[in-house]
Design a protein around this motif. Sequence first.
Motif, PDB file in Angstrom:
ATOM      1  N   LEU A 140       0.827  -1.209   0.000  1.00 15.21           N
ATOM      2  CA  LEU A 140       0.000   0.000   0.000  1.00 15.21           C
ATOM      3  C   LEU A 140       0.868   1.268   0.000  1.00 15.21           C
ATOM      4  O   LEU A 140       0.553   2.247  -0.687  1.00 15.21           O
ATOM      5  CB  LEU A 140      -0.928  -0.011   1.218  1.00 15.21           C
ATOM      6  N   ILE A 141       1.959   1.242   0.756  1.00 16.42           N
ATOM      7  CA  ILE A 141       2.890   2.383   0.752  1.00 16.42           C
ATOM      8  C   ILE A 141       3.462   2.586  -0.647  1.00 16.42           C
ATOM      9  O   ILE A 141       3.521   3.704  -1.171  1.00 16.42           O
ATOM     10  CB  ILE A 141       4.041   2.159   1.759  1.00 16.42           C
ATOM     11  N   SER A 142       3.881   1.486  -1.247  1.00 14.95           N
ATOM     12  CA  SER A 142       4.450   1.548  -2.600  1.00 14.95           C
ATOM     13  C   SER A 142       3.429   2.092  -3.602  1.00 14.95           C
ATOM     14  O   SER A 142       3.770   2.887  -4.487  1.00 14.95           O
ATOM     15  CB  SER A 142       4.916   0.157  -3.028  1.00 14.95           C
ATOM     16  N   VAL A 143       2.170   1.676  -3.445  1.00 16.78           N
ATOM     17  CA  VAL A 143       1.112   2.132  -4.352  1.00 16.78           C
ATOM     18  C   VAL A 143       0.917   3.643  -4.234  1.00 16.78           C
ATOM     19  O   VAL A 143       0.878   4.369  -5.241  1.00 16.78           O
ATOM     20  CB  VAL A 143      -0.208   1.399  -4.048  1.00 16.78           C
ATOM     21  N   TYR A 144       0.797   4.143  -3.002  1.00 18.55           N
ATOM     22  CA  TYR A 144       0.590   5.584  -2.809  1.00 18.55           C
ATOM     23  C   TYR A 144       1.804   6.392  -3.288  1.00 18.55           C
ATOM     24  O   TYR A 144       1.651   7.474  -3.859  1.00 18.55           O
ATOM     25  CB  TYR A 144       0.314   5.889  -1.336  1.00 18.55           C
TER      26      TYR A 144
END
Length: 290
Positions: free
Chosen positions: A195-199
């Motif tokens: 999720l961090i990578s996506v944002y």
Amino acid sequence: MSLPVPTPRDSLKTNSNRDNSDAFVDVESSSETAVSGSESCSTSSVSEVVSAFNGAGDAICSRETEASTPRQKEKVVAVKLGLSQRSKLKAAAAPPAVLLNKSEKQAQEFLHHSQTEEALHELIRCTALARLVFGDGHWKLAAAHSNLASAYFKLNDYARQAEYHCDLAKDILLNSQWLLCCSSTAEKGEVLAVLISVYLQLGLAQINLHKHSEAEKNLLKAGKLCADYSQLPSSDQSRGEEFEFSVLHVLGKVCLSLKKTDKAVIHLKKAIDMIEKQVPSFTKLTVRLT
């Protein structure tokens, strides 16, 4: 009967400013093709076809010495040429999970050797296979979309494609509420990392598309998730620091673009502090602000 392999179309060779409807046909059609291929290639049916094909081929080849006329020999040669498809049939009989693992390794190999189009080809295939293996709502499918988004942006600077796949990954993770139903802290750490990578990637793509306000919002969300990630007992500290530094650095640049100089200075100073802690002999850093 081989598993269809999704192929990046001409969309990979066009610029990033085309319409979304044209830009992302290849992944969706690849997934549908892979699904239909999987349904038609069940383990039992493929095994029966392989067994029957191999048996028939062996029987005919065993009679090769009995072929006396040219016509008979031509038939034998034709069958022998067809037997070269055995390995392909056996490969198609492999479970999707095995094919996914193979494609992931192949994609990493292509990335290591900077083979851009080949890497994108395999990552598109990984996304289709991940849907087969895990289903539409699984976080590992979101991870596959995230990897594909990263490749689109970093390898070919296709910001629209990257934004599209990041949005897909984000919707999967948020709608399925994976952070609330993880079976262990280790799995929660993996979901948080995705999720961090996506944002973060969404923010980078939106900067490229001149959507600076949206980019700032997504990067701030990534920053909050970095704090959650660092508090997990099973988290990878170096990975968490890498996430945090990347977010601070990009946030600083976004704030400069939005004329928020005070906030930009705060974010960039935090990034500099992280570097100073990691490099004790560090005395001066020149930050490129443009």
